[in-house]
Motif scaffolding. Structure first.
Motif, PDB file in Angstrom:
ATOM      1  N   ALA A   1      -0.484  10.972   3.462  1.00  0.00           N
ATOM      2  CA  ALA A   1      -0.573  12.411   3.740  1.00  0.00           C
ATOM      3  C   ALA A   1      -0.065  13.222   2.543  1.00  0.00           C
ATOM      4  O   ALA A   1      -0.639  14.265   2.206  1.00  0.00           O
ATOM      5  N   TYR A   2       0.998  12.741   1.896  1.00  0.00           N
ATOM      6  CA  TYR A   2       1.528  13.443   0.723  1.00  0.00           C
ATOM      7  C   TYR A   2       0.480  13.500  -0.391  1.00  0.00           C
ATOM      8  O   TYR A   2       0.286  14.543  -1.019  1.00  0.00           O
ATOM      9  N   CYS A   3      -0.224  12.392  -0.618  1.00  0.00           N
ATOM     10  CA  CYS A   3      -1.267  12.354  -1.662  1.00  0.00           C
ATOM     11  C   CYS A   3      -2.405  13.315  -1.326  1.00  0.00           C
ATOM     12  O   CYS A   3      -2.905  14.037  -2.200  1.00  0.00           O
TER      13      CYS A   3
ATOM     14  N   GLY B   1      -0.242  15.956  12.594  1.00  0.00           N
ATOM     15  CA  GLY B   1       0.819  16.345  11.664  1.00  0.00           C
ATOM     16  C   GLY B   1       0.299  16.527  10.253  1.00  0.00           C
ATOM     17  O   GLY B   1       0.676  17.476   9.553  1.00  0.00           O
ATOM     18  N   GLU B   2      -0.585  15.624   9.815  1.00  0.00           N
ATOM     19  CA  GLU B   2      -1.165  15.727   8.472  1.00  0.00           C
ATOM     20  C   GLU B   2      -2.026  16.983   8.335  1.00  0.00           C
ATOM     21  O   GLU B   2      -1.975  17.677   7.318  1.00  0.00           O
TER      22      GLU B   2
ATOM     23  N   HIS C   1       1.300   6.008   6.349  1.00  0.00           N
ATOM     24  CA  HIS C   1       0.710   7.333   6.574  1.00  0.00           C
ATOM     25  C   HIS C   1       1.467   8.455   5.885  1.00  0.00           C
ATOM     26  O   HIS C   1       0.863   9.405   5.368  1.00  0.00           O
ATOM     27  N   ALA C   2       2.793   8.392   5.872  1.00  0.00           N
ATOM     28  CA  ALA C   2       3.576   9.477   5.249  1.00  0.00           C
ATOM     29  C   ALA C   2       3.215   9.626   3.773  1.00  0.00           C
ATOM     30  O   ALA C   2       3.009  10.748   3.283  1.00  0.00           O
TER      31      ALA C   2
ATOM     32  N   ILE D   1       0.833  -1.207   0.000  1.00  0.00           N
ATOM     33  CA  ILE D   1       0.000   0.000   0.000  1.00  0.00           C
ATOM     34  C   ILE D   1       0.873   1.266   0.000  1.00  0.00           C
ATOM     35  O   ILE D   1       0.592   2.220  -0.718  1.00  0.00           O
ATOM     36  N   ALA D   2       1.940   1.266   0.787  1.00  0.00           N
ATOM     37  CA  ALA D   2       2.822   2.441   0.819  1.00  0.00           C
ATOM     38  C   ALA D   2       3.437   2.691  -0.560  1.00  0.00           C
ATOM     39  O   ALA D   2       3.532   3.844  -1.010  1.00  0.00           O
ATOM     40  N   GLU D   3       3.847   1.620  -1.244  1.00  0.00           N
ATOM     41  CA  GLU D   3       4.448   1.771  -2.576  1.00  0.00           C
ATOM     42  C   GLU D   3       3.418   2.250  -3.604  1.00  0.00           C
ATOM     43  O   GLU D   3       3.717   3.097  -4.453  1.00  0.00           O
ATOM     44  N   PHE D   4       2.186   1.722  -3.527  1.00  0.00           N
ATOM     45  CA  PHE D   4       1.127   2.195  -4.423  1.00  0.00           C
ATOM     46  C   PHE D   4       0.872   3.689  -4.211  1.00  0.00           C
ATOM     47  O   PHE D   4       0.677   4.449  -5.167  1.00  0.00           O
ATOM     48  N   LEU D   5       0.881   4.114  -2.948  1.00  0.00           N
ATOM     49  CA  LEU D   5       0.641   5.529  -2.644  1.00  0.00           C
ATOM     50  C   LEU D   5       1.783   6.403  -3.153  1.00  0.00           C
ATOM     51  O   LEU D   5       1.561   7.543  -3.564  1.00  0.00           O
TER      52      LEU D   5
END
Length: 355
Positions: free
Chosen positions: A171-173, A209-210, A167-168, A124-128
């Motif tokens: 949040a960027y997306c 933070g987001e 999450h990082a 999921i992190a890589e897809f994001l």
């Protein structure tokens, strides 16, 4: 070559604890076949990045079935493999225009299965990360498909308990979308506030933070629309007995741009925040939080001294009123207790007891 050497099926994941995998604390599971897999991946990537590569010649082989097989491999537990897969899928997305919609829709499908069915995917992190660069290239105004993806897929991705793993990138997306189309700010902030955690302090720190990242790029007109519910939430976070949550919320007052927005609307924000800040300044157990609260109160006093004095007097008067009510309630209960004791001691009760 890639299909014969790399494409394989993974067993279904039955370990619920893997959703709480911490990249900083837990050791990842490395595939023992990685040296062979790495060679195949890098060979194929060099082939795609070659100046002589012609997508039209490969359309017959790089079709939806092939892309689906590649995306299935993102369920590998080996982070090295997922990192190369991320680069590979991004190259396919960039070179094969006809597959772009299919890739986005299948990522959408993977996310929805994870959110609503609990089907875990390690990638999921890589897809994001891939989506972050894709969103950056979206044309404005955004298509309805992209707006729907933000509101119905990306925001609900804050629900799962394993959010910390991605999450990082998430949040960027989110910030990319808000920056592309400021009209999405209100819906985004409201969506995050609806999902705000009540008992998970680590998750609340991440969302604080987001939210600060969103406020860093928010337009003044959009800030005016969301400041009411936003600062009600901040007042609750500031009052949290968990010092990391309170500390993260109070750090908003160290942000110059947010401070300029607060100063512009201090007459609406100060009455919302003042009661929580005043109570914390007297009662909080952590001295670091008390010091930060004093700085915030000092800032509010410098912004609007007249309103600050009015709020102080009003709050003290309200507290006195509450104390009087509490005293009257205690006295009423004492009176009831005395009447009950007297009733038990009455002659009628004594005669009944003797009979």
């Amino acid at each position: 070559m890639l299909q014969n050497n790399v494409v394989r099926h993974f067993p279904p994941n039955q370990d619920e604890d893997k959703e709480d995998f911490d990249q900083d604390e837990d050791e990842p599971n490395y595939d023992p076949a990685w040296p062979h897999l790495q060679l195949v991946y890098e060979y194929f990537l060099r082939f795609m990045e070659s100046a002589d590569f012609q997508p039209s010649m490969c359309k017959k082989y790089c079709d939806q079935k092939f892309v689906l097989q590649i995306m299935t491999l993102f369920n590998s537990e080996d982070p090295r493999e997922r990192d190369l897969l991320k680069t590979l899928l991004h190259r396919i997305y960039g070179k094969f225009l006809g597959l772009r919609s299919f890739i986005r829709k299948h990522i959408n499908f993977i996310f929805l299965r994870y959110i609503f069915e609990g089907v875990l995917c390690y990638g999921i992190a890589e897809f994001l990360e891939i989506l972050g660069s894709i969103i950056n290239g979206f044309a404005v105004p955004l298509k309805q498909e992209h707006r729907h993806f933000l509101l119905k897929v990306l925001i609900p991705l804050h629900k799962p308990r394993g959010m910390a793993a991605y999450h990082a990138q998430l949040a960027y997306c989110i910030v990319q979308f808000v920056e592309k189309d400021p009209s999405l700010t209100e819906a985004t902030v409201q969506g995050l506030l609806k999902l705000w955690p009540k008992t998970n302090s680590a998750k609340e720190v991440m969302l604080l933070g987001e939210m600060e990242e969103i406020l860093d790029i928010i337009e003044p007109a959009q800030f005016k629309k969301v400041m009411g519910p936003l600062f009600k939430m901040l007042a609750r976070s500031v009052s949290s007995p968990q010092f990391q949550v309170a500390e993260r919320a109070l750090y908003y007052w160290n942000n110059e741009y947010i401070m300029s927005l607060i100063e512009e609307h201090n007459s609406e924000i100060m009455p919302t925040m003042f009661p929580s800040l005043y109570i914390i300044s007297k009662d909080h157990w952590n001295q670091t939080i008390v010091a930060l609260v004093y700085n915030v109160l000092k800032t509010f006093m410098e912004m609007n001294n007249t309103l600050f004095d009015e709020l102080t007097l009003s709050y003290k008067a309200e507290r006195q009123k509450e104390k009087r009510k509490e005293f009257q309630r205690d006295e009423a209960w004492k009176k009831i207790q005395r009447l009950a004791i007297d009733a038990n001691k009455s002659p009628a009760n004594n005669s009944q007891g003797a009979g």
